[in-house]
Design a protein around this motif. Sequence first.
Motif, PDB file in Angstrom:
ATOM      1  N   THR A  10       0.295  -1.404  -0.026  1.00 53.42           N
ATOM      2  CA  THR A  10      -0.219   0.065  -0.246  1.00 53.42           C
ATOM      3  C   THR A  10       1.048   1.222  -0.082  1.00 53.42           C
ATOM      4  O   THR A  10       1.697   1.348   0.448  1.00 53.42           O
ATOM      5  CB  THR A  10      -0.920  -0.160   1.027  1.00 53.42           C
ATOM      6  N   TYR A  12       0.960   6.398   0.474  1.00 52.83           N
ATOM      7  CA  TYR A  12       0.092   7.058   0.752  1.00 52.83           C
ATOM      8  C   TYR A  12       0.486   8.404  -0.172  1.00 52.83           C
ATOM      9  O   TYR A  12       1.481   8.175  -0.273  1.00 52.83           O
ATOM     10  CB  TYR A  12      -0.209   7.230   2.041  1.00 52.83           C
ATOM     11  N   THR A  14       0.008  12.160  -1.551  1.00 52.60           N
ATOM     12  CA  THR A  14      -0.596  13.957  -1.181  1.00 52.60           C
ATOM     13  C   THR A  14      -0.310  13.974  -2.295  1.00 52.60           C
ATOM     14  O   THR A  14       1.204  14.383  -3.209  1.00 52.60           O
ATOM     15  CB  THR A  14       0.430  13.773  -0.020  1.00 52.60           C
ATOM     16  N   GLU A  29      -4.368  13.125   3.071  1.00 44.34           N
ATOM     17  CA  GLU A  29      -3.674  11.789   2.201  1.00 44.34           C
ATOM     18  C   GLU A  29      -4.535  10.629   1.482  1.00 44.34           C
ATOM     19  O   GLU A  29      -5.684  10.864   2.350  1.00 44.34           O
ATOM     20  CB  GLU A  29      -2.588  11.546   3.876  1.00 44.34           C
ATOM     21  N   ARG A  30      -4.641   9.878   0.646  1.00 42.25           N
ATOM     22  CA  ARG A  30      -4.279   9.214   0.040  1.00 42.25           C
ATOM     23  C   ARG A  30      -4.163   7.692   0.233  1.00 42.25           C
ATOM     24  O   ARG A  30      -2.506   8.041  -0.186  1.00 42.25           O
ATOM     25  CB  ARG A  30      -5.365   9.664  -1.562  1.00 42.25           C
ATOM     26  N   GLU A  31      -4.956   7.060  -0.011  1.00 44.67           N
ATOM     27  CA  GLU A  31      -4.281   5.267   0.273  1.00 44.67           C
ATOM     28  C   GLU A  31      -4.842   5.129  -0.990  1.00 44.67           C
ATOM     29  O   GLU A  31      -5.488   4.707  -1.289  1.00 44.67           O
ATOM     30  CB  GLU A  31      -4.718   4.294   1.382  1.00 44.67           C
ATOM     31  N   THR A  33      -4.249   0.917  -2.803  1.00 39.06           N
ATOM     32  CA  THR A  33      -3.640  -0.308  -2.325  1.00 39.06           C
ATOM     33  C   THR A  33      -3.371  -1.243  -3.698  1.00 39.06           C
ATOM     34  O   THR A  33      -3.517  -0.696  -4.809  1.00 39.06           O
ATOM     35  CB  THR A  33      -5.050  -1.648  -1.803  1.00 39.06           C
ATOM     36  N   GLY A  55       5.288   5.386   2.112  1.00 44.86           N
ATOM     37  CA  GLY A  55       4.933   3.711   2.313  1.00 44.86           C
ATOM     38  C   GLY A  55       5.305   3.469   3.570  1.00 44.86           C
ATOM     39  O   GLY A  55       6.756   3.843   4.075  1.00 44.86           O
TER      40      GLY A  55
END
Length: 69
Positions: A10, A12, A14, A29-31, A33, A55
């Motif tokens: 995963t 992250y 921004t 922040e966006r995750e 996967t 990460g």
Amino acid sequence: MTVRNTGPSTVYVTVINGPRQGIRVQGGEREITPGHSATLGPREGQLLFDITLRGAGGDPKSLTVTRVQ
């Protein structure tokens, strides 16, 4: 811009944007996967200055840009 997480873990991301040069605002922040995509961009009326990637853990991190508008 659309990016795809091509790594095994995963990540992250921004987005950093602003109304003009010298004024920068960091978004949330966006995750993303592994194997999934996300569309990233500045807020309406803003310029896109940067996208940060981070990460957790020691696995390699990889994003591939799949589309730019």
